[in-house]
Design a protein around this motif. Structure first.
Motif, PDB file in Angstrom:
ATOM      1  N   ARG A 109       0.886  -1.632  -0.277  1.00  0.00           N
ATOM      2  CA  ARG A 109       0.015   0.247  -0.650  1.00  0.00           C
ATOM      3  C   ARG A 109       1.136   1.553  -0.442  1.00  0.00           C
ATOM      4  N   VAL A 110       1.662   1.374   0.887  1.00  0.00           N
ATOM      5  CA  VAL A 110       2.734   2.007   0.559  1.00  0.00           C
ATOM      6  C   VAL A 110       3.756   2.460  -0.677  1.00  0.00           C
ATOM      7  N   ALA A 111       4.131   1.079  -1.489  1.00  0.00           N
ATOM      8  CA  ALA A 111       4.109   0.943  -2.585  1.00  0.00           C
ATOM      9  C   ALA A 111       3.063   2.182  -3.379  1.00  0.00           C
ATOM     10  N   GLN A 112       2.288   1.709  -3.626  1.00  0.00           N
ATOM     11  CA  GLN A 112       1.069   2.491  -4.154  1.00  0.00           C
ATOM     12  C   GLN A 112       0.546   3.317  -4.184  1.00  0.00           C
ATOM     13  N   VAL A 113       1.051   4.352  -2.972  1.00  0.00           N
ATOM     14  CA  VAL A 113       0.090   5.425  -2.768  1.00  0.00           C
ATOM     15  C   VAL A 113       1.736   6.230  -2.950  1.00  0.00           C
TER      16      VAL A 113
END
Length: 230
Positions: A109-113
């Motif tokens: 999720r961090v990478a996606q954001v």
């Protein structure tokens, strides 16, 4: 919906009063002369300052006595509040877990954001190696990850040039639309208010006035605001 009911703060050198309702999803600029109480208003809503009287409600729940961490609020300061010893991914990951013990889904999720805010591939860099605009994007990514319904920003892009500031305001508008967040942003620049916020809270004479349409307010400002704008 955010409600400020008969809020009052009185100190030796200033006083601020506020009564207003801000609907969910609104984008509100907060403007006024230096020292008028713009940051004070955000600190009251965020829980960093307690009112002497009055109540603050979110969706009908009284949050006046709640500490900042228990309020439905994300706060973005002018200095972005990034930790220099942490990587970009770690600074953003703080929005999920302060201890940074993220599982695989959370790291994804961090990478996606980061990709959503245009920082893909910069996960391992430190804040000092980033431009001012990139640092602002890291701070916004953390806000996006937290997904709190109320977003307070205290002149977060004041140090950026006009073109980059406009770009960041556009990104903020997109994030607000995606998360359906209610946004209050302190600004000293009337153009920022015009471009980002359909409504504006004017703080003048110790009173935070209820939100009013931005265009008409700035086109025909009251005397106090006219003197400030020049």
């Amino acid at each position: 919906m955010l409600e400020l009911r008969d809020i009052s703060v009185i100190r030796a050198d200033y006083a601020l009063r506020a009564s207003m309702t801000v609907p969910r999803g609104a984008r509100i600029a907060v403007i006024g002369a230096s020292g008028a109480g713009k940051s004070t208003l955000l600190s009251l809503i965020g829980g960093f300052l307690a009112p002497d009287s009055g109540r603050i409600l979110w969706d009908g729940q009284d949050i006046t006595a709640l500490p900042p961490g228990r309020r439905p609020v994300s706060f973005l300061f002018q200095d972005q509040n990034l930790f220099p010893h942490l990587s970009v991914a770690q600074n953003v990951g703080l929005g999920l877990r302060p201890d940074l013990r993220l599982n695989g889904a959370q790291r994804a999720r961090v990478a996606q954001v980061l990709e959503e805010v245009g920082l893909a591939g910069m996960e391992d860099r430190r804040p000092a190696s980033l431009s001012g605009g990139q640092q602002s994007r890291v701070a916004l990514a953390r806000v996006l990850l937290r997904a709190r319904p109320l977003l307070l920003l205290d002149e977060p892009f004041a140090a950026l040039g006009p073109a980059l500031k406009s770009e960041m305001l556009d990104l903020l508008a997109r994030i607000a639309a995606e998360t359906r967040a209610t946004v209050l942003i302190v600004t000293h620049d009337p153009q920022d208010a015009r471009s980002f916020a359909p409504e504006t809270v004017l703080i003048d004479g110790g009173i935070a006035q209820p939100p009013a349409p931005t265009g008409p307010l700035l086109d025909d400002p009251p005397p106090g605001l006219r003197a400030y704008l020049g």
